[in-house]
Design an enzyme around this catalytic site. Structure first.
Site: not given
Length: 449
Positions: A203, A291
């Site tokens: 992108l 996490r």
């Protein structure tokens, strides 16, 4: 609830977990290498165990030593922090096999999301939008060129076991693709012991937007909005804020709902972050971190929640202490990562800190393990602190950040504080109109990096 937990980490994140545990009436055990014997997390924990010499492979990454420390101290659970073993499925499984609770997701979920291809396939199956790219690993250049032609140049090649920008190369045409493909595989092999790569559409001017999710492991999950982490250098975040300047309430509600429902479907437990590239009103999944994130404090600031406390609660089998309807954004928060690095080359700068003074005042939080007289060891990550500010809106947060940076004193070593003083004068940072390429272009103009 647990009576004692062990923190398998060091530095500011170890202190962060120790503080949450203390507020909950839980005793803490710090582990440390010989190089960290005088570290602040060792001083603040209720107990400490030396688990090996300075190199992290012989200490903080030593699974057997950490499990032994649990058995010696009677710790019932382990909080891994971030980095080191926090996304190591084998470690989570080993703890479970020894009857020790891993304060985090299941080993299965860590394993699924740890492989970039499997993660992308899982995300797509769960209804999360993904970047156009190869269906799986790309084994040879012929397949690579065919995939690139199908999705269109430019493309980015990534290591399936990758992270931190390693094994990641951009190609704008077939000639560049051949070199990039070969280089990415070589880097992946050296960094991760696995040369498998995949290809995605590159992108042009995306933002890096990540959605904080939290699950109870029993089919219930919520989202806590987004963070914009687009200011990056070499794929490493340096400045994070929440909410994202480019995200509307409608967009937030839509992508947040998709992410929360996705992790609920797989009975995900604890904190997780689903990361996207965002461009022209569309989100494209890139990975999920299973996490706690370095930048979690900005989310805590705007929602008024303690994510570490929640991690410990759900790991102990308790319900989440909030519902989706309880989560309302209050103001704006920004975090800057303070590294022991010398500008303009960002070379690591370990050494003795002669004086340390943390900024204070309304809406200012400094997460750091520094103290005057502390010698920063050369063996670990250069992150030495995180300065987090919270204001009623973005302009107030920016003003508060400028003021707090002016109060911060770290004498004796070089740090990245001057970088943030400079960035705060830039119109694009002031307006929030930046993308993931902006900082590197700015650095190139400033320093010729």
């Amino acid at each position: 609830m647990f009576e004692k937990i062990l923190i398998a980490n060091r530095g500011e994140i170890a202190l962060r977990v120790i503080r949450a545990a203390r507020e909950m009436g839980i005793k803490s055990v710090a582990v440390h290498s010989t190089a960290d014997a005088d570290a602040m997390h060792v001083r603040m924990a209720d107990e400490s165990v030396c688990i090996g010499p300075a190199p992290s492979t012989q200490s903080y990454l030593n699974k057997a030593a950490i499990i032994s420390a649990c058995e010696i101290t009677g710790a019932q659970a382990v909080h891994p922090g971030y980095g080191f073993l926090s996304e190591n499925a084998a470690f989570a499984q080993a703890l479970e096999d020894h009857g020790i609770t891993f304060i985090g997701p299941s080993a299965e979920h860590i394993r699924i999301m740890g492989d970039k291809i499997t993660a992308k396939e899982t995300a797509a199956a769960l209804g999360i939008p993904v970047v156009p790219g190869s269906a799986g690993g790309v084994a040879d250049f012929e397949t690579a060129i065919g995939t690139a032609a199908e999705i269109g140049f430019p493309v980015i090649i990534k290591a399936t076991a990758g992270g931190g920008g390693r094994g990641m190369k951009v190609a704008n045409n077939p000639e560049e693709l051949e070199i990039a493909f070969r280089t990415a595989r070589s880097e992946a092999k050296n960094a991760f012991g696995n040369d498998e790569v995949y290809i995605e559409k590159y992108l042009q001017k995306p933002r890096h937007i990540e959605i904080q999710v939290f699950g109870d492991g029993k089919g219930k999950a919520v989202h806590l909005g987004e963070r914009d982490c687009s200011l990056q250098r070499r794929h490493q975040k340096v400045f994070e804020e929440a909410p994202g300047p480019a995200i509307t309430p409608k967009m937030r509600a839509e992508i947040g709902k998709i992410c929360a429902e996705a992790v609920a479907k797989i009975n995900y437990i604890g904190a997780g972050t689903i990361e996207f590239l965002y461009e022209d009103g569309k989100f494209y999944f890139i990975e999920m971190n299973t996490r706690l994130q370095v930048e979690h404090p900005v989310t805590e600031a705007i929602f008024g929640v303690d994510l570490v406390r929640e991690q410990i609660r759900v790991a102990a089998g308790l319900p989440m202490s909030f519902e989706q309807s309880d989560l309302e954004i209050n103001g704006h928060a920004i975090e800057v990562r303070i590294n022991a690095e010398k500008l303009p080359n960002f070379a690591p700068c370990p050494g003795k800190v002669r004086v340390f003074h943390a900024p204070g005042g309304l809406g200012v939080r400094m997460d750091s393990a520094l103290y005057g007289g502390y010698s920063i060891p050369p063996y670990y990550d250069s992150l030495i602190g995180k300065l987090i500010v919270h204001g009623r809106d973005r302009p107030e947060a920016l003003a508060r950040l400028k003021r707090a940076l002016g109060e911060l004193i770290v004498d004796g070593i070089d740090t990245t504080v001057p970088l943030f003083h400079a960035l705060l004068t830039e119109p694009e940072v002031q307006s929030g109109e930046y993308n993931i390429h902006w900082l590197e272009k700015w650095l190139a103009r400033q320093f010729g990096e």
